[in-house]
Design an enzyme around this catalytic site. Sequence first.
Site, mmCIF file in Angstrom:
data_model
loop_
_atom_site.group_PDB
_atom_site.id
_atom_site.type_symbol
_atom_site.label_atom_id
_atom_site.label_comp_id
_atom_site.label_asym_id
_atom_site.label_seq_id
_atom_site.Cartn_x
_atom_site.Cartn_y
_atom_site.Cartn_z
ATOM 1 N N ASP A 292 15.424 10.034 -1.284
ATOM 2 C CA ASP A 292 14.195 9.935 -2.067
ATOM 3 C C ASP A 292 14.439 8.990 -3.232
ATOM 4 O OD1 ASP A 292 11.585 10.524 -2.981
ATOM 5 O OD2 ASP A 292 12.312 12.140 -4.266
ATOM 6 N N HIS A 293 13.360 8.479 -3.792
ATOM 7 C CA HIS A 293 13.432 7.648 -4.996
ATOM 8 C C HIS A 293 13.191 8.519 -6.219
ATOM 9 C CE1 HIS A 293 12.328 3.950 -2.373
ATOM 10 N NE2 HIS A 293 13.623 3.929 -2.654
ATOM 11 N N TYR A 468 8.070 10.642 -4.965
ATOM 12 C CA TYR A 468 7.458 11.236 -3.767
ATOM 13 C C TYR A 468 7.628 10.349 -2.541
ATOM 14 C CZ TYR A 468 5.136 13.282 -7.869
ATOM 15 O OH TYR A 468 4.855 13.821 -9.100
ATOM 16 N N HIS A 469 8.886 9.940 -2.279
ATOM 17 C CA HIS A 469 9.205 9.111 -1.123
ATOM 18 C C HIS A 469 10.270 9.765 -0.241
ATOM 19 C CE1 HIS A 469 8.022 5.340 -3.683
ATOM 20 N NE2 HIS A 469 6.967 6.038 -3.296
ATOM 21 N N PRO A 470 10.121 11.027 0.142
ATOM 22 C CA PRO A 470 11.162 11.655 0.971
ATOM 23 C C PRO A 470 11.233 11.015 2.357
ATOM 24 C CG PRO A 470 9.247 13.084 0.832
ATOM 25 C CD PRO A 470 9.009 11.959 -0.139
#
Length: 531
Positions: A292-293, A468-470
């Site tokens: 994630d980021h 919110y980049h899983p």
Amino acid sequence: MNADFVIVGAGSAGCVLANRLSADPNNRVVLLEAGGRDTNPWIHIPVGYFKTMHNPSVDWCYRTEPDPGLNGRSIDWPRGKVLGGSSSLNGLLYVRGQQEDYDRWRQMGNTGWGWDDVLPLFKRAEDQERGADDYHGIGGPLSVSNMRIQRPICDAWIAAAQSAGYPFNPDYNGATQEGVGYFQLTTRNGRRCSSAVAYLKPIRDRENLQIITKAQVQRILLDGKRATGVAYRDASGVEKTIHADREIILSSGTIGSAQILMLSGIGDPNHLKENGVTPVHTLKAVGHNMQDHLQARLVYKCNEPTLNDEVRSLFNQARIALKYALFRAGPMTMAASLATGFLKTKTHLETPDIQFHVQPWSADSPGEGVHPFSAFTMSVCQLRPESRGEIRLNGPDPLTYPKIVPNYLSTETDCRTIVDGVKIARTIAQHAPLASKISEEFRPPAALCMDDYDGTLDWVRDNTASIYHPTGTCKMGAGEDAVVDHKLKVHGIEGLRVADCSIMPEIVSGNTNAPAIMIGEKASDLVLNDA
């Protein structure tokens, strides 16, 4: 009920698959979505993410486990629970990542996933407002547009970054990603263009496509090593089944796809048995490789008005709403960020390793309202984290959320990169013309020395949030650490594929919605070619 293809999840990739697979009237397609229809009006207003994130009617409202890398904090992980999935409540930012990201995927053994392979898919999906060129397409379902709003504080940030030595880049999705500039958005005529709007809305009346909402998938039905159907509970709680004559495609996202596989008995046998699930097929990699980021959000108080001031009074809110209603213009057309930068923390790096999101407002989180003072935000994240987390079951009940263990900042490279990113952000803030507009460094506090590595890292651990980049929990590859092959077929199981961001072997260097849609396009080609 029988269908040729059953798609589980109507998110960014699932909507693409429903459109492309049902284009042939001979294909019977069923699309299952755990959430409802995208009727909430805030979904379609660009700034509506302030109202939809953390709203349980359209957001799964996940939270991570307490994470040592964040000094024991748990943080929010919004995920879309509605037609369009997270594309119905994300920040609308259209970012593909770096060409090198996809070439690395291909070098890892994933034939057909290099930049030259995926660029035509990005172009096929796109209806680019600026027109077609070597990197962009027109006429596709997904509208990509320029900003309809600019704010002086973001213009000043871009100018200050250039003053600090970083180049201006008018198209970070073009020949090179490096530089600073303005985001492009997935909007159409001032309204959100989610994957549901782009791909589902035009074809909802196809007789060979059935869309079932409020369908909570329980498990994949298996006959030996072949996936034959899907069990789900409908809106009234009754369990039903759909049999797939050809294929089932899981498009439930990095959390959902891994959870459904494990609930179906596909995963690490020991972990499944510990959670009351009978193992039927060993794939120890399911749920692992999660990336994630993580963003550090720096907030600066200003000596001139920002959007915080514009939205504070009821009169101004009414004026803004009227401007949007009449002209589809103004602050209600705003995405999560206006300005961006893809920069290097070290000059010897071949490609940028950090990304900026710059907003003419400040808040503790979207949905909680803006701060009661003039301010702007610049967040910085590491683009290619080394840290790997995982999704774990939390028992056999599909309604029980799995455990999200992100394992942030667990490597030295990740720690140093985010600290360097914060230092670069603070340096840009000292350059003209931005410096003259800043009245106070609010977060981190000015008392924190820019060269204090340990102090900055501790501030990061206490103050960062997910963008919110899983990704990555159903990794694409050929080895034991992979879940699907380069055709997205689940290893060892016939008739079952995964198509969403969970298949990424490595996270892309940027926001993940555009790549998710590309994955849907690629998956549709793979499925139709085999069929």
